[in-house]
Design a protein around this motif. Structure first.
Motif, PDB file in Angstrom:
ATOM      1  N   ALA A  20       0.844  -1.197   0.000  1.00  0.00           N
ATOM      2  CA  ALA A  20       0.000   0.000   0.000  1.00  0.00           C
ATOM      3  C   ALA A  20       0.877   1.244   0.000  1.00  0.00           C
ATOM      4  O   ALA A  20       0.601   2.214  -0.722  1.00  0.00           O
ATOM      5  N   ALA A  21       1.943   1.226   0.787  1.00  0.00           N
ATOM      6  CA  ALA A  21       2.866   2.368   0.828  1.00  0.00           C
ATOM      7  C   ALA A  21       3.563   2.550  -0.511  1.00  0.00           C
ATOM      8  O   ALA A  21       3.740   3.685  -0.982  1.00  0.00           O
ATOM      9  N   LEU A  22       3.950   1.457  -1.159  1.00  0.00           N
ATOM     10  CA  LEU A  22       4.580   1.532  -2.485  1.00  0.00           C
ATOM     11  C   LEU A  22       3.622   2.161  -3.491  1.00  0.00           C
ATOM     12  O   LEU A  22       3.994   3.061  -4.246  1.00  0.00           O
ATOM     13  N   THR A  23       2.388   1.694  -3.499  1.00  0.00           N
ATOM     14  CA  THR A  23       1.389   2.221  -4.428  1.00  0.00           C
ATOM     15  C   THR A  23       1.197   3.725  -4.220  1.00  0.00           C
ATOM     16  O   THR A  23       1.191   4.505  -5.173  1.00  0.00           O
ATOM     17  N   VAL A  38      -6.927  10.031  -3.435  1.00  0.00           N
ATOM     18  CA  VAL A  38      -8.123  10.564  -2.778  1.00  0.00           C
ATOM     19  C   VAL A  38      -8.387   9.915  -1.419  1.00  0.00           C
ATOM     20  O   VAL A  38      -9.296  10.346  -0.709  1.00  0.00           O
ATOM     21  N   HIS A  39      -7.610   8.910  -1.064  1.00  0.00           N
ATOM     22  CA  HIS A  39      -7.804   8.206   0.200  1.00  0.00           C
ATOM     23  C   HIS A  39      -6.638   8.473   1.147  1.00  0.00           C
ATOM     24  O   HIS A  39      -5.536   8.805   0.721  1.00  0.00           O
ATOM     25  N   THR A  40      -6.887   8.264   2.420  1.00  0.00           N
ATOM     26  CA  THR A  40      -5.831   8.402   3.415  1.00  0.00           C
ATOM     27  C   THR A  40      -4.906   7.189   3.348  1.00  0.00           C
ATOM     28  O   THR A  40      -5.254   6.147   2.773  1.00  0.00           O
ATOM     29  N   ARG A  41      -3.752   7.313   4.000  1.00  0.00           N
ATOM     30  CA  ARG A  41      -2.835   6.169   4.089  1.00  0.00           C
ATOM     31  C   ARG A  41      -3.517   4.971   4.752  1.00  0.00           C
ATOM     32  O   ARG A  41      -3.347   3.829   4.318  1.00  0.00           O
ATOM     33  N   GLU A  42      -4.272   5.239   5.803  1.00  0.00           N
ATOM     34  CA  GLU A  42      -4.960   4.156   6.517  1.00  0.00           C
ATOM     35  C   GLU A  42      -5.979   3.465   5.606  1.00  0.00           C
ATOM     36  O   GLU A  42      -6.099   2.237   5.612  1.00  0.00           O
ATOM     37  N   GLU A  43      -6.716   4.250   4.823  1.00  0.00           N
ATOM     38  CA  GLU A  43      -7.668   3.658   3.870  1.00  0.00           C
ATOM     39  C   GLU A  43      -6.930   2.842   2.817  1.00  0.00           C
ATOM     40  O   GLU A  43      -7.388   1.762   2.432  1.00  0.00           O
ATOM     41  N   ASP A  44      -5.792   3.345   2.352  1.00  0.00           N
ATOM     42  CA  ASP A  44      -4.978   2.594   1.379  1.00  0.00           C
ATOM     43  C   ASP A  44      -4.576   1.241   1.951  1.00  0.00           C
ATOM     44  O   ASP A  44      -4.646   0.218   1.265  1.00  0.00           O
ATOM     45  N   ARG A  49      -5.104  -4.674   2.049  1.00  0.00           N
ATOM     46  CA  ARG A  49      -5.256  -5.893   2.857  1.00  0.00           C
ATOM     47  C   ARG A  49      -6.588  -6.600   2.585  1.00  0.00           C
ATOM     48  O   ARG A  49      -6.622  -7.798   2.334  1.00  0.00           O
ATOM     49  N   ASP A  50      -7.683  -5.837   2.613  1.00  0.00           N
ATOM     50  CA  ASP A  50      -9.009  -6.457   2.587  1.00  0.00           C
ATOM     51  C   ASP A  50      -9.570  -6.654   1.183  1.00  0.00           C
ATOM     52  O   ASP A  50     -10.221  -7.662   0.913  1.00  0.00           O
TER      53      ASP A  50
END
Length: 152
Positions: A20-23, A38-44, A49-50
């Motif tokens: 997710a961090a790489l993306t 458009v999303h937060t890091r946490e949403e990413d 994951r899900d």
């Protein structure tokens, strides 16, 4: 720079945060040609994951044990995401991943990219993809995009 030292393998769920961090990093590296995330890091991280690992095939290119590229394939024939870290572009990693997608999705491959991402569009066209649909931005980013299709 050649692709020596680059290993492509299936992604693993325990890598979801790093991927997710790489993306996100690749998106931020390319703000000149693609919209801001458009999303937060946490949403990413939750999405990776899900959603991604929950329903897609994930492939990772590693260099010295660190992920430098990710490709996400969706069924039946979608190349959902392809991101290569800017420090590793021009090494043939993207081409290797597209070749893998052609083996994994042998009938045809579809993908979306932003119209403004001219580099990606040229890349896909060099690899046999044809632009078949243009939109005015009916996506999360509200940015015009183009659907590409590859038929073997």
């Amino acid at each position: 720079m050649p692709t020596e030292g680059i290993r492509i393998r299936p992604g693993q769920l325990e890598q979801s945060s790093a991927l997710a961090a790489l993306t996100r990093r690749v998106r931020l590296q390319n703000l000149a040609t693609i919209p801001h995330p458009v999303h937060t890091r946490e949403e990413d991280h939750r999405w990776m994951r899900d959603v991604v690992f929950g329903a897609h095939d994930v492939w990772v290119a590693d260099c010295d044990g660190r992920p430098v590229a990710i490709m996400v394939l969706g069924q039946p024939d979608w190349l959902e995401h392809l991101y290569v870290d800017a420090r590793h572009t021009g090494r043939g990693i993207g081409a290797r991943l597209v070749d893998l997608a052609k083996r994994e999705l042998p009938a045809q491959i579809q993908l979306w990219t932003f119209q403004s991402n001219v580099g990606a569009r040229r890349f896909y066209e060099r690899h046999g993809f044809e632009a078949v649909e243009w939109t005015d931005g009916d996506n999360e980013e509200k940015a015009p995009d183009v659907r590409y299709l590859y038929r073997p």
